[in-house]
Design a protein around this motif. Sequence first.
Motif, PDB file in Angstrom:
ATOM      1  N   THR A 326       0.805  -1.224   0.000  1.00 23.64           N
ATOM      2  CA  THR A 326       0.000   0.000   0.000  1.00 23.64           C
ATOM      3  C   THR A 326       0.838   1.273   0.000  1.00 23.64           C
ATOM      4  N   SER A 330      -0.041   4.761  -2.037  1.00 26.67           N
ATOM      5  CA  SER A 330      -0.768   5.638  -1.117  1.00 26.67           C
ATOM      6  C   SER A 330      -0.858   7.065  -1.646  1.00 26.67           C
ATOM      7  N   LEU A 333      -3.669   7.224  -4.145  1.00 24.70           N
ATOM      8  CA  LEU A 333      -4.953   7.161  -3.444  1.00 24.70           C
ATOM      9  C   LEU A 333      -5.248   8.467  -2.724  1.00 24.70           C
ATOM     10  N   VAL A 341      -8.043   8.857   3.055  1.00 23.38           N
ATOM     11  CA  VAL A 341      -7.095   7.743   2.960  1.00 23.38           C
ATOM     12  C   VAL A 341      -6.488   7.471   4.342  1.00 23.38           C
ATOM     13  N   GLY A 345      -6.917   4.047   6.314  1.00 18.22           N
ATOM     14  CA  GLY A 345      -5.789   3.283   6.842  1.00 18.22           C
ATOM     15  C   GLY A 345      -5.957   2.963   8.315  1.00 18.22           C
ATOM     16  N   LEU A 384      -0.932   2.986   4.179  1.00 16.56           N
ATOM     17  CA  LEU A 384      -1.817   4.056   3.710  1.00 16.56           C
ATOM     18  C   LEU A 384      -1.617   5.360   4.481  1.00 16.56           C
TER      19      LEU A 384
END
Length: 477
Positions: A326, A330, A333, A341, A345, A384
């Motif tokens: 991730t 990240s 995202l 985000v 996470g 994340l």
Amino acid sequence: MTVTSDVRASKSTSPAFAVVVLIGTFMASLDVFIVNVSLPSISSNLGAGPSELEWIVAGYALPYGVGLLAGARLGDQFGRRRLFLWGISGFTLASAACGFAPAPGLLIGARAVQGLAAAALTPQVIASLTTVYTGNARARAVDAYAFTLGIAGVLGQLIGGALLRLNIADSSWRACFLVNIPVGAAIVLVGRRYLVAIPTHRNRFDPVGAGLLGAGLFLVILPLVEGHSQGSPPWTWVCLAVSPIVIAFFVRYERRFSRRGGSPMIEMALFRERAFATGIGVQLVFWIGQGALYFVLALYCQDGLELEPIKAGLVILPAGVGYMLTATISRQLAARFGKQVLAGGSLVMIIAQAALLTLQSHASHGDPWLLCAPLFVNGLGTGLLVAPLVSTVMAGVDTRHIGSAAGVLNTGVQVGTAGGVALIGILFYRELHGDSANDAVRHAFVHVIPYLIGLAALVALLAQLLPGREPASARSS
């Protein structure tokens, strides 16, 4: 943000520059966590008690965190290349002292020196990366820095376990420190060739501010680590009462020092930026949880499940795999979903730790692998959070304040880690009641997990206070 053409065209933009400084960051971050898996061996070999074990961890993280702001300012004054190389050299020598320490007290003292050396080198890394690179290159550099920071925490357990298993020359836990000697020496040699001077805004060092901040933080951590083992005597409450007074005096002094034209340890103007102030708060809470989790997890695996250090490292390894998956996406995202985000996470971490709480009762010495799944998911959540948090904190910082901002950012990581070990350590050892039997350790582990879940929930809530816009990583790409 732009940089001068001579810096942009220099060796500092070559891949070797980034590799050298990121390896330095990896070493400094690794030593926060690599020692966790060796704590039982240190306890049996040196006769270290619970408070001494906490100090072996916090005794590195606290000077590291307290000294980061001073390191950032000294980098402004003497140059980032020089401070980085000084820091690596000191770190390597202190690692040798740790590796040959004959008693817990000497090990703790060497760890403190190691932490101060790490504080000299670490701020130079993020400050240099965010100065040298711009646009997409800067975003990728920040991603690489955040990736390095997070993966060191997970791989520390595995690397430490592997070194203990190899037991080269009957070195046992000492190898966890001695391994830094060849790596540090190589970084110094390569760094002298590939690191070049980076323009800085030269500022006069503020020793009074450094002393006040260090004293204020030390007065918080000292009673948390030492107090519970001594039955919380009156001096612990005095320290906790005095610490906010010292920190308040530090803030007042810094403002006055700035008005007189000085360069304070912390540019208070940074905290007028909502993204910076809130991002630092989120960062602090997040790393309190991370420091605490890996501290108690290492003790649970080795003392509760009686796993060999290498096997304990392998159980924890899936957290690193999840993190890598991730962490690499990240930023993309975050560009699409913004601060949610971070909340997402945190939610993933909550689910993972709740699953860990449920499955731990089914794990055993012969079959500890049930823990791998929730730890993998926890790693996904961690990935994340780390890079978007770094981007958020460093976004929009004036080049004059890069050093101070980098120092505050890294201070949040290390003080959070030290605070997490101290706070959760109190709860963990209180539940043991002096009993080191397997069942007692497992019971203590179960007792502290809900607190870690609460910290993850707090991260999600604090993330909602961030500005309702795209994080810096998206805007700078």
